[in-house]
Design a protein around this motif. Structure first.
Motif, short mmCIF file in Angstrom:
data_model
loop_
_atom_site.label_atom_id
_atom_site.label_comp_id
_atom_site.label_asym_id
_atom_site.label_seq_id
_atom_site.Cartn_x
_atom_site.Cartn_y
_atom_site.Cartn_z
N LEU A 249 106.10 99.81 75.31
CA LEU A 249 106.59 98.90 74.26
C LEU A 249 105.59 97.77 73.99
O LEU A 249 105.42 97.33 72.86
CB LEU A 249 107.96 98.33 74.64
CG LEU A 249 108.59 97.35 73.64
CD1 LEU A 249 108.80 98.00 72.27
CD2 LEU A 249 109.93 96.82 74.17
N ASN A 250 104.89 97.35 75.05
CA ASN A 250 103.88 96.30 74.88
C ASN A 250 102.75 96.73 73.95
O ASN A 250 101.98 95.89 73.47
CB ASN A 250 103.28 95.90 76.23
CG ASN A 250 104.31 95.26 77.14
OD1 ASN A 250 105.19 94.55 76.66
ND2 ASN A 250 104.22 95.52 78.43
N TYR A 251 102.60 98.02 73.77
CA TYR A 251 101.51 98.54 72.93
C TYR A 251 101.98 98.99 71.55
O TYR A 251 101.18 99.45 70.75
CB TYR A 251 100.82 99.72 73.65
CG TYR A 251 100.13 99.30 74.92
CD1 TYR A 251 98.81 98.84 74.90
CD2 TYR A 251 100.79 99.34 76.14
CE1 TYR A 251 98.17 98.45 76.06
CE2 TYR A 251 100.16 98.95 77.31
CZ TYR A 251 98.86 98.50 77.26
OH TYR A 251 98.23 98.11 78.41
N LEU A 252 103.29 98.87 71.30
CA LEU A 252 103.81 99.47 70.06
C LEU A 252 103.20 98.87 68.80
O LEU A 252 102.88 99.59 67.85
CB LEU A 252 105.35 99.40 70.03
CG LEU A 252 106.02 100.16 68.88
CD1 LEU A 252 105.60 101.63 68.84
CD2 LEU A 252 107.54 100.05 68.96
N ASN A 253 102.99 97.56 68.78
CA ASN A 253 102.36 96.96 67.60
C ASN A 253 100.94 97.47 67.41
O ASN A 253 100.52 97.75 66.28
CB ASN A 253 102.35 95.42 67.72
CG ASN A 253 103.73 94.82 67.45
OD1 ASN A 253 104.51 95.39 66.69
ND2 ASN A 253 104.03 93.70 68.08
N GLU A 254 100.21 97.60 68.51
CA GLU A 254 98.85 98.13 68.44
C GLU A 254 98.87 99.60 67.98
O GLU A 254 98.03 100.02 67.17
CB GLU A 254 98.22 98.00 69.84
CG GLU A 254 96.79 98.47 69.94
CD GLU A 254 96.35 98.58 71.40
OE1 GLU A 254 96.76 97.73 72.22
OE2 GLU A 254 95.63 99.55 71.72
N TYR A 255 99.83 100.35 68.48
CA TYR A 255 99.96 101.75 68.06
C TYR A 255 100.20 101.85 66.56
O TYR A 255 99.65 102.70 65.86
CB TYR A 255 101.11 102.44 68.81
CG TYR A 255 100.88 102.70 70.29
CD1 TYR A 255 99.61 102.62 70.84
CD2 TYR A 255 101.94 103.05 71.12
CE1 TYR A 255 99.40 102.87 72.20
CE2 TYR A 255 101.75 103.30 72.48
CZ TYR A 255 100.48 103.21 73.01
OH TYR A 255 100.29 103.46 74.34
N GLU A 256 101.07 100.95 66.07
CA GLU A 256 101.39 100.95 64.65
C GLU A 256 100.14 100.65 63.82
O GLU A 256 99.88 101.26 62.79
CB GLU A 256 102.49 99.91 64.37
CG GLU A 256 102.90 99.85 62.91
CD GLU A 256 103.96 98.78 62.65
OE1 GLU A 256 104.84 98.56 63.52
OE2 GLU A 256 103.89 98.16 61.58
#
Ligand SMILES: *Cc1c(COP(=O)(O)O)cnc(C)c1O
Length: 374
Positions: A249-256
């Protein structure tokens, strides 16, 4: 160019291997495999991420939809409005509960439920609308919420393909997809934008009483162990999956962001090719690009050509729901939902994931260009 994947979960894992392995090892050491502390910790993080709504975790995205519908006290024969261009799960749980899925065609550009065709399908038996934020972009939630208010209907947003998406109302108010309607449901299937290493799902609501009820339904209808106030089901998120999701979840913005970069590359390279249409962006929603879906002339030939050049692609979805044997309804056959039927012949989704490299993207675009030039 070799080994292009639709979704590259392996490279994604390797990039954060130490953190993930540590989280898994921690659960193994504790042996708290069911309802361990990581489940609640992840639910709290996710609640913060979506803007504060209640988060109820469960076993998968299909169960999430089922629990949502069980909690609303719907009765057999009640009608639920769903887009006909979607994954089967949405209609499946409706039918499973003895409710009637009422199909509505989709917008030919946005791929989401066509709000202009929705009101004509509402009857005194209609109880809910289930918009699906397909491919990563929000349905027209402002119109849907207005129609729902007029007819006193629940709204269950299926945000399985669009976790993190943001919708902007005409007054400027912004909300995360899945927190606008009565209830939102999502999936952590490995290939979803936030995927675990198995099955997982979650439900969102801003309604305290519904949150409590759904929490009970997902756990055998009990608030206190061995005291069953409701008929429930067994649908829990594994502690191991929660631990993995808490890290990811900590990476979800980066993934997006990575998905959006890949989409921008495709847009730029493909927009001028006659024969294909790049994904349309609606005005009031961000796009989290669960899928990058083109409309293509000679789609099946293109798919074969791509395959022969080592480029995978997928068709979401090749057979509309009303033409599926299990979901046929009297009076609705070939020709009933022309946009969806046309899309089933035109859409093609290209590889998109968080680890895409420019040479790969360049090769895919060149291959498509060659096909339409050839
Ligand atoms: C993936 C998906 C689901 C179901 O999720 P599972 O976790 O596989 O049960 C439901 N609706 C849509 C739109 C999906 O894409």
């Amino acid at each position: 160019m070799h080994d292009i994947k639709m979704v590259d979960l392996q490279s994604q894992y390797l990039r954060i291997k130490e953190e993930i392995d540590g989280a898994i090892q921690h659960v193994l050491n504790s042996t708290a495999f069911i309802q361990g502390p990581q489940v609640n910790a992840f639910a709290q993080d996710l609640s913060r991420f979506i803007g504060g709504a209640h988060v109820i975790t469960c076993a998968n995205g299909t169960d999430a939809l089922q629990i949502a519908m069980m909690a609303l006290g719907l009765k057999p024969g009640d009608e639920i409005i769903v887009p006909v261009h979607t994954y089967v799960a949405t209609a499946e749980v409706i039918a499973l509960l003895g409710l009637i899925p009422v199909f509505v065609d989709v917008d030919k550009d946005a791929f989401n439920i066509d709000v202009n065709q929705m009101e004509s399908r509402i009857t005194p038996k209609t109880k809910a609308i289930v918009p699906v934020h397909l491919y990563g972009q929000c349905a027209d939630m402002e119109s849907i919420m207005k129609i729902a208010a007029t007819h006193n209907l629940y709204v269950i947003e299926d945000v399985a393909q669009a976790l993190g998406v943001e919708y902007t109302f005409s007054d400027g108010m912004k909300k995360k997809g899945g927190t606008i309607g009565t209830i939102g449901t999502t999936s952590f299937f490995p290939s979803k934008n936030l995927g675990c290493f198995g099955d997982g799902g979650a439900i969102f609501t801003n309604n305290d009483a519904l949150a409590e009820k759904m929490r009970m339904i997902s756990n055998h209808g009990q608030r206190v162990k061995y005291h069953h106030d409701l008929i429930g089901i067994n649908s829990r998120l594994d502690t191991l999956q929660a631990a993995i999701l808490k890290v990811k979840l900590n990476y979800l913005n980066e993934y997006e962001q990575k998905r959006n970069e890949a989409a921008a590359y495709y847009d730029n390279e493909l927009k001028d090719i006659s024969g294909i249409r790049i994904p349309y962006r609606v005005r009031n929603s961000t796009h989290v690009f669960h899928q990058y879906t083109l409309k293509a002339e000679r789609r099946d030939e293109l798919k074969k050509y791509l395959e022969s050049k080592g480029v995978p692609s997928m068709i979401y979805y090749p057979v509309p729901l009303h033409l599926q044997r299990a979901y046929t309804q009297k009076g609705f056959g070939e020709g009933s939902f022309p946009v969806t039927e046309q899309l089933s012949k035109e859409v093609i989704s290209l590889p998109i994931h968080t680890e895409m490299k420019e040479p790969e993207l360049g090769y895919i675009c060149q291959t498509i260009r060659d096909f339409y030039r050839g």
